[in-house]
Motif scaffolding. Structure first.
Motif, PDB file in Angstrom:
ATOM      1  N   PRO A  13      75.444  33.062 112.160  1.00  0.00           N
ATOM      2  CA  PRO A  13      76.076  34.066 111.297  1.00  0.00           C
ATOM      3  C   PRO A  13      75.563  35.466 111.626  1.00  0.00           C
ATOM      4  O   PRO A  13      74.371  35.668 111.822  1.00  0.00           O
ATOM      5  N   ASN A  15      75.999  38.113 109.602  1.00  0.00           N
ATOM      6  CA  ASN A  15      75.538  38.741 108.370  1.00  0.00           C
ATOM      7  C   ASN A  15      75.623  37.720 107.238  1.00  0.00           C
ATOM      8  O   ASN A  15      76.087  36.597 107.438  1.00  0.00           O
ATOM      9  N   CYS A  16      75.204  38.095 106.071  1.00  0.00           N
ATOM     10  CA  CYS A  16      75.146  37.170 104.933  1.00  0.00           C
ATOM     11  C   CYS A  16      76.514  36.806 104.370  1.00  0.00           C
ATOM     12  O   CYS A  16      76.624  35.881 103.580  1.00  0.00           O
ATOM     13  N   ASP A  17      77.528  37.520 104.776  1.00  0.00           N
ATOM     14  CA  ASP A  17      78.879  37.205 104.311  1.00  0.00           C
ATOM     15  C   ASP A  17      79.621  36.273 105.270  1.00  0.00           C
ATOM     16  O   ASP A  17      80.734  35.855 104.987  1.00  0.00           O
ATOM     17  N   ASP A  18      78.991  35.927 106.364  1.00  0.00           N
ATOM     18  CA  ASP A  18      79.611  35.087 107.392  1.00  0.00           C
ATOM     19  C   ASP A  18      79.380  33.603 107.078  1.00  0.00           C
ATOM     20  O   ASP A  18      78.729  32.882 107.821  1.00  0.00           O
ATOM     21  N   LEU A  19      79.944  33.153 105.970  1.00  0.00           N
ATOM     22  CA  LEU A  19      79.718  31.787 105.502  1.00  0.00           C
ATOM     23  C   LEU A  19      80.443  30.744 106.352  1.00  0.00           C
ATOM     24  O   LEU A  19      79.987  29.606 106.452  1.00  0.00           O
ATOM     25  N   PHE A  60      69.717  34.666 104.798  1.00  0.00           N
ATOM     26  CA  PHE A  60      70.255  34.221 103.512  1.00  0.00           C
ATOM     27  C   PHE A  60      69.163  33.993 102.465  1.00  0.00           C
ATOM     28  O   PHE A  60      69.466  33.678 101.328  1.00  0.00           O
ATOM     29  N   TYR A  65      72.180  34.882  97.744  1.00  0.00           N
ATOM     30  CA  TYR A  65      72.661  34.260  98.975  1.00  0.00           C
ATOM     31  C   TYR A  65      72.040  32.886  99.213  1.00  0.00           C
ATOM     32  O   TYR A  65      72.589  32.086  99.966  1.00  0.00           O
ATOM     33  N   HIS A  68      73.965  29.422  99.008  1.00  0.00           N
ATOM     34  CA  HIS A  68      74.789  28.907 100.100  1.00  0.00           C
ATOM     35  C   HIS A  68      74.022  27.932 100.996  1.00  0.00           C
ATOM     36  O   HIS A  68      74.621  27.278 101.844  1.00  0.00           O
TER      37      HIS A  68
END
Length: 130
Positions: A13, A15-19, A60, A65, A68
């Motif tokens: 990932p 960044n932290c939004d790249d789930l 994360f 975060y 996740h």
């Protein structure tokens, strides 16, 4: 297993939004774990998978975060238990982070976090140096 690890690294990932990539890379790591658990001579791969997971999930490890990571870290902790990995300090570190993930997940995971905390305490108590 090395190819599985490489595939996971490629999907790391950004960044932290790249789930989506987090899930994909963890799927590759789980394949490596499954391979490593099959034969005792490959058990070291489970440890290697835990180290790679820690490295990939590190961004994360922040409030909001961590939630996740619950299922991923739970799988790692369980796999290390299955192969009875000798690095007890590392396993305790992962258990502690797993508890934080459950707490971050919200009210529904509070009971799971409490259960994990009791399990981690018993593990540490059982393996503490005299």
């Amino acid at each position: 297993a090395r190819a599985y690890f490489c595939q996971a690294r490629l999907l790391e990932p950004k960044n932290c939004d790249d789930l989506i990539n987090l899930k994909k890379c963890m799927d590759w790591i789980r394949k490596a774990i499954d391979f490593g658990k099959n034969a005792e001579r490959h058990h070291f791969l489970v440890y290697n998978a835990s180290v790679l997971t820690w490295r990939l999930c590190r961004p994360f490890f922040r409030k909001g975060y961590r939630r996740h990571l619950s299922s991923h870290l739970a799988a790692i902790v369980a796999a290390l238990d299955d192969v009875d990995d000798a690095d007890r300090v590392w396993r305790a570190e992962l258990m502690t982070e797993l508890i934080k993930c459950y707490v971050d997940d919200g009210e529904t995971s509070r009971d799971v976090a409490a259960t994990a905390a009791v399990r981690a305490f018993k593990f540490c108590e059982m393996h503490a140096p005299e």
